[in-house]
Design a protein around this motif. Structure first.
Motif, PDB file in Angstrom:
ATOM      1  N   UNK A 150      54.490 -51.501  16.843  1.00 25.05           N
ATOM      2  CA  UNK A 150      55.828 -51.894  17.284  1.00 25.05           C
ATOM      3  C   UNK A 150      56.856 -50.791  17.318  1.00 25.05           C
ATOM      4  N   UNK A 151      56.414 -49.547  17.508  1.00 23.60           N
ATOM      5  CA  UNK A 151      57.354 -48.425  17.547  1.00 23.60           C
ATOM      6  C   UNK A 151      57.937 -48.173  18.944  1.00 23.60           C
ATOM      7  N   UNK A 152      57.673 -49.068  19.883  1.00 28.58           N
ATOM      8  CA  UNK A 152      58.257 -48.989  21.220  1.00 28.58           C
ATOM      9  C   UNK A 152      58.111 -47.602  21.850  1.00 28.58           C
ATOM     10  N   UNK A 153      56.883 -47.105  21.978  1.00 29.62           N
ATOM     11  CA  UNK A 153      56.715 -45.736  22.478  1.00 29.62           C
ATOM     12  C   UNK A 153      57.103 -45.579  23.944  1.00 29.62           C
ATOM     13  N   UNK A 154      57.722 -44.445  24.243  1.00 31.41           N
ATOM     14  CA  UNK A 154      57.935 -44.002  25.611  1.00 31.41           C
ATOM     15  C   UNK A 154      57.131 -42.718  25.792  1.00 31.41           C
ATOM     16  N   UNK A 155      56.511 -42.581  26.949  1.00 28.06           N
ATOM     17  CA  UNK A 155      55.701 -41.400  27.229  1.00 28.06           C
ATOM     18  C   UNK A 155      56.461 -40.509  28.198  1.00 28.06           C
ATOM     19  N   UNK A 156      56.654 -39.250  27.810  1.00 27.02           N
ATOM     20  CA  UNK A 156      57.390 -38.291  28.625  1.00 27.02           C
ATOM     21  C   UNK A 156      56.431 -37.282  29.246  1.00 27.02           C
ATOM     22  N   UNK A 157      56.520 -37.123  30.559  1.00 27.95           N
ATOM     23  CA  UNK A 157      55.663 -36.182  31.287  1.00 27.95           C
ATOM     24  C   UNK A 157      56.536 -35.244  32.119  1.00 27.95           C
ATOM     25  N   UNK A 158      56.235 -33.950  32.061  1.00 31.41           N
ATOM     26  CA  UNK A 158      56.931 -32.945  32.868  1.00 31.41           C
ATOM     27  C   UNK A 158      56.008 -32.519  34.005  1.00 31.41           C
ATOM     28  N   UNK A 159      56.289 -32.925  35.248  1.00 26.41           N
ATOM     29  CA  UNK A 159      55.427 -32.549  36.377  1.00 26.41           C
ATOM     30  C   UNK A 159      55.625 -31.078  36.766  1.00 26.41           C
ATOM     31  N   UNK A 160      54.503 -30.351  36.914  1.00 28.01           N
ATOM     32  CA  UNK A 160      54.549 -28.929  37.260  1.00 28.01           C
ATOM     33  C   UNK A 160      53.498 -28.657  38.331  1.00 28.01           C
ATOM     34  N   UNK A 161      53.922 -28.025  39.405  1.00 25.24           N
ATOM     35  CA  UNK A 161      53.003 -27.741  40.501  1.00 25.24           C
ATOM     36  C   UNK A 161      51.878 -26.821  40.037  1.00 25.24           C
ATOM     37  N   UNK A 162      50.667 -27.218  40.398  1.00 27.92           N
ATOM     38  CA  UNK A 162      49.504 -26.415  40.059  1.00 27.92           C
ATOM     39  C   UNK A 162      49.037 -26.552  38.635  1.00 27.92           C
ATOM     40  N   UNK A 163      49.746 -27.323  37.832  1.00 24.34           N
ATOM     41  CA  UNK A 163      49.381 -27.503  36.420  1.00 24.34           C
ATOM     42  C   UNK A 163      48.907 -28.934  36.164  1.00 24.34           C
ATOM     43  N   UNK A 164      49.738 -29.909  36.511  1.00 23.22           N
ATOM     44  CA  UNK A 164      49.363 -31.299  36.243  1.00 23.22           C
ATOM     45  C   UNK A 164      49.712 -32.233  37.394  1.00 23.22           C
ATOM     46  N   UNK A 165      49.933 -31.682  38.590  1.00 16.00           N
ATOM     47  CA  UNK A 165      50.309 -32.537  39.714  1.00 16.00           C
ATOM     48  C   UNK A 165      49.212 -33.513  40.106  1.00 16.00           C
TER      49      UNK A 165
END
Length: 321
Positions: A150-165
């Motif tokens: 019940x910790x209400x998680x939010x997931x944060x992602x930083x999109x970077x070209x050529x890395x994780x697109x």
């Protein structure tokens, strides 16, 4: 407290340490970092004192960051102490998630309200390449534990070209079967981030809708406006969020200041101006004297960031993003 642009300061982000057990390429210099001496960082008691002073002036929300905040000893005691301060309504945590499964129970017992978890890829090799550590399984376990407890998680992602697109759709799909928010945060061109190419959130949205279907904007409740713009997707339990500090500047709504681990009240993430408190905390200055110094600093809070003109030398691992 209000700044000279009539923005009420209600939110304090606290960087507990510059240390981190990961070495994310867009955050940590590849040549490593020289860590602060123990005497140079605020004690838990000093941090608590600053929070108590600011709570008298209307600060209601506190978020603990790093580096990686869970490497700081006695963090649960700090959370418990902050929760007992009159006026503080919510204490949150931002973490890379690698240690969350281990500490979730203690964090909840201490009174933690919610947690944000940084996760930029679901590919194990890609995660190891980006962070320098083979710890993806620990992060995924941390998300599951936080959600279950019940910790209400939010997931944060930083999109970077050529890395994780190639990972953005997979990460967004984490909101399909769980009521968690997945948020995409535009890469900020600061320090190490200057070496990489960001992906605007408009580009992210276009790509996601190709696979997820129409993303319908969610109306936020009055008074809860923040940097995130949220969307619902048919068949999804959670929401998709967009935080766009570059393509859609939201400085006019900024209600926060930051306390660095060395005792600086940082008025804006991307300006070097601030208020140095460590000396005052240690030389016998009264709470009222410290508060007056903070008030004078708040009056100088910039109207907006200047990232596109001068990214400066901001190291995200030192101020908690």
């Amino acid at each position: 407290m209000k700044d000279s642009y009539n923005r009420a300061i209600e939110y304090l982000r606290i960087s507990l340490t510059d240390k981190c057990n990961l070495r994310c390429k867009y955050c940590m210099p590849e040549y490593g970092v020289k860590h602060l001496c123990h005497k140079d960082i605020l004690t838990l008691e000093e941090i608590g004192r600053v929070v108590k002073i600011l709570a008298r002036e209307g600060v209601r929300r506190v978020r603990l960051t790093g580096g990686e905040p869970l490497v700081r000893k006695n963090i649960c005691k700090l959370i418990s102490d902050i929760k007992r301060i009159d006026g503080i309504e919510r204490v949150s945590l931002t973490t890379n998630g690698t240690m969350l499964g281990q500490y979730a129970g203690e964090l909840i017992d201490a009174g933690l309200d919610d947690v944000n978890i940084s996760l930029d890829t679901l590919d194990r090799d890609g995660y190891r390449e980006l962070t320098g550590q083979d710890m993806l399984d620990y992060v995924l376990n941390g998300i599951d534990v936080a959600y279950t407890m019940g910790l209400n998680p939010k997931i944060n992602c930083v999109p970077i070209k050529g890395i994780n697109d190639d990972q953005l759709v997979r990460i967004a799909q984490l909101a399909q079967d769980k009521n968690v928010d997945v948020r995409f945060i535009e890469l900020m061109p600061t320090s190490c981030g200057k070496k990489y190419v960001s992906i605007s959130n408009e580009e992210v949205k276009i790509e996601l809708e190709k696979h997820l279907g129409t993303m319908k904007k969610v109306n936020e409740q009055e008074g809860l406006k923040g940097p995130s713009v949220y969307y619902s997707v048919e068949g999804y339990q959670g929401r998709i969020g967009m935080i766009s500090p570059i393509s859609n500047v939201f400085c006019e709504y900024c209600n926060r200041v930051r306390l660095t681990s060395t005792g600086m009240i940082k008025l804006c993430l991307h300006h070097d101006i601030g208020v140095e408190l460590r000396t005052m905390l240690r030389n016998g200055s009264s709470d009222e004297t410290i508060l007056q110094t903070i008030r004078e600093g708040i009056a100088k809070k910039p109207k907006e960031h200047n990232m596109m003109k001068d990214a400066g030398h901001t190291n995200m691992f030192q101020i908690g993003g």
